[in-house]
Scaffold this active site. Structure first.
Site, mmCIF file in Angstrom:
data_model
loop_
_atom_site.group_PDB
_atom_site.id
_atom_site.type_symbol
_atom_site.label_atom_id
_atom_site.label_comp_id
_atom_site.label_asym_id
_atom_site.label_seq_id
_atom_site.Cartn_x
_atom_site.Cartn_y
_atom_site.Cartn_z
ATOM 1 N N SER A 1 3.730 2.497 8.302
ATOM 2 C CA SER A 1 3.387 1.563 7.244
ATOM 3 C C SER A 1 4.652 1.049 6.565
ATOM 4 O O SER A 1 5.566 1.817 6.267
ATOM 5 C CB SER A 1 2.527 2.268 6.203
ATOM 6 O OG SER A 1 1.209 2.382 6.650
ATOM 7 N N ASP B 1 -0.104 -7.479 1.412
ATOM 8 C CA ASP B 1 0.389 -6.097 1.492
ATOM 9 C C ASP B 1 1.915 -6.095 1.635
ATOM 10 O O ASP B 1 2.457 -5.828 2.707
ATOM 11 C CB ASP B 1 -0.289 -5.405 2.690
ATOM 12 C CG ASP B 1 -0.035 -3.909 2.722
ATOM 13 O OD1 ASP B 1 0.546 -3.375 1.759
ATOM 14 O OD2 ASP B 1 -0.422 -3.282 3.734
ATOM 15 N N HIS C 1 0.824 -1.216 0.000
ATOM 16 C CA HIS C 1 0.000 0.000 0.000
ATOM 17 C C HIS C 1 0.851 1.256 0.000
ATOM 18 O O HIS C 1 0.352 2.344 -0.293
ATOM 19 C CB HIS C 1 -1.026 -0.018 1.140
ATOM 20 C CG HIS C 1 -0.501 0.317 2.501
ATOM 21 N ND1 HIS C 1 -0.156 -0.635 3.427
ATOM 22 C CD2 HIS C 1 -0.270 1.502 3.102
ATOM 23 C CE1 HIS C 1 0.257 -0.047 4.542
ATOM 24 N NE2 HIS C 1 0.212 1.265 4.366
#
Ligand SMILES: *[C@@H]1O[C@H](CO)[C@@H](O)[C@H](O)[C@H]1NC(C)=O
Length: 287
Positions: free
Chosen positions: A236, A140, A90
Site C-alpha cells: 500500500s 487515496d 489509507h
C-alpha cells in the site's frame, strides 16, 4: 453501494523502545470484497514474477512504519523531492504520533544496513487528501513532509513526477514496475524483509473497472496480474513507475490480487499533479 466497503487490515503491535518487532507489524492492505460479476478462472500456481530487488535498484522507494492506535503497520511510499514523499491516504489517515520513514532501505529489518536512514515525521507534517473517501477508496493519496531536506546518494533518489502536459496519458499497454516489501504470496502472513518488485502491463480503465464494481474510477490506474503474474510484492502506498517516473501509488486489490488474477489498483498520479504541486511545490514541467 453494495461492494464499496473496504477493510484495512491492521494488526496491533507492541513496539519495543528500540528494536522493531517485525512479526507484529502488519503490512497494510485494502482488501475489497468482490462480487462474482466478472467470473474468471482463478489461476492456481504461485507467483513467479516477483523478484528480489538489488540494493540501490529502487532508490526512490521508501518504507513507512506507521504509528497507529494500539500498534503499528507498514506501507510503502515514493520520494519525489528532497523534502516530500508520496503515499496512500489509507496508510496515513489514522496516525497517532507519526511515521518512521525508511530511506535507502533494502533489508528493512537490518538497522545497520549501509545507506539506510530512518527519519521520524510527526503527524502534523502529513497531508492526507482533503477528499479522501475511505468507503469508496477515492482520492487515496497523501504527502509526507520530511523535517529537513535529505541528501541524495546512490541509495536515496527521487522518482520524477509525470510532466504536467502528460496529464491525459493513460499508459495503457506500457510495462511498469511495482515495488515494495509486501506479501510474497497469499499464504504469507506478513511482509518480507527484503525489497521485492514485479513488472506488469498497465490496463486501460475500461478493462479494469468491471472487476471492481464501480470502485475503479478515472483517478485510478490498474495493472494486469493475470496468468499467475503478480505484483503481490507491492505495498500500500508504494510506487508504480515507468522509466523513473511515478505513475501510481498502490491503493487496493483483492487481498492485493496476488494469486487471484484480479488487477492491482493504484492511485493515478497524473490525476493529482495540481494537488501535489499546490501542497508541496513539486512539479515537473519537462523541458
Ligand atoms: C482496453 O483494453 C482492452 C484489452 O486490451 C481492449 O480490448 C479495449 O479495446 C481497450 N479499450 C480502449 C478504450 O482502449
Amino acid at each position: 453501494m453494495r461492494f464499496a466497503c473496504a477493510t484495512v487490515f491492521l494488526l496491533a503491535a507492541i513496539l519495543g523502545a528500540q528494536a522493531v518487532d517485525w512479526s507484529s507489524v502488519k503490512n497494510m492492505n485494502i482488501e475489497v470484497p468482490v462480487p462474482n460479476i466478472h467470473p474468471r478462472s482463478v489461476p492456481n500456481g504461485r507467483i513467479t514474477n516477483g523478484e528480489l530487488a538489488k540494493p540501490q535498484q529502487f532508490p526512490y522507494q521508501v518504507g513507512l512504519l506507521l504509528y497507529l492506535q494500539g500498534g503499528a503497520a507498514w506501507c510503502g511510499g515514493t520520494i519525489i523531492s528532497d523534502r516530500w514523499i508520496v503515499t496512500a491516504a489509507h496508510c496515513t489517515d489514522s496516525l497517532t504520533t507519526g511515521v518512521d520513514v525508511y530511506l535507502g532501505a533494502w533489508d528493512r529489518t537490518d538497522a545497520k544496513e549501509v545507506g539506510q536512514q530512518i527519519i521520524f515525521v510527526e503527524t502534523k507534517n502529513v497531508i492526507v487528501h482533503e477528499d479522501w473517501i475511505p468507503e469508496t477508496i477515492t482520492n487515496d493519496i497523501s504527502l509526507i513532509k520530511l523535517p529537513v531536506p535529505i541528501e541524495f546518494n546512490d541509495y536515496i533518489q527521487p522518482a520524477k513526477l509525470p510532466v504536467k502536459s502528460n496529464t491525459y496519458q493513460t499508459y495503457a499497454g506500457e510495462s511498469a514496475i511495482a515495488s515494495g516489501w509486501g506479501k510474497i504470496s497469499d499464504s504469507a502472513t506478513g511482509a518480507t524483509d527484503k525489497l521485492q518488485y514485479a513488472v506488469a502491463p498497465i490496463m486501460n480503465n475500461s478493462g479494469c473497472s468491471p472487476w471492481y464494481a464501480g470502485l475503479v474510477v478515472s483517478t485510478n490506474i490498474c495493472i494486469k496480474t493475470t496468468g499467475g503474474i503478480s505484483t503481490c510484492n507491492g505495498d500500500s502506498g508504494g510506487p508504480l513507475v515507468i522509466d523513473g517516473t511515478l505513475i501510481g501509488a498502490t491503493s487496493f486489490g483483492i487481498a492485493f490480487g496476488c494469486e487471484k488474477g484480479w488487477p492491482g489498483v493504484f492511485t493515478r498520479i497524473t490525476s493529482y499533479l495540481d494537488w501535489i504541486e499546490a501542497k508541496s511545490e513539486v512539479a515537473n514541467y519537462g523541458n
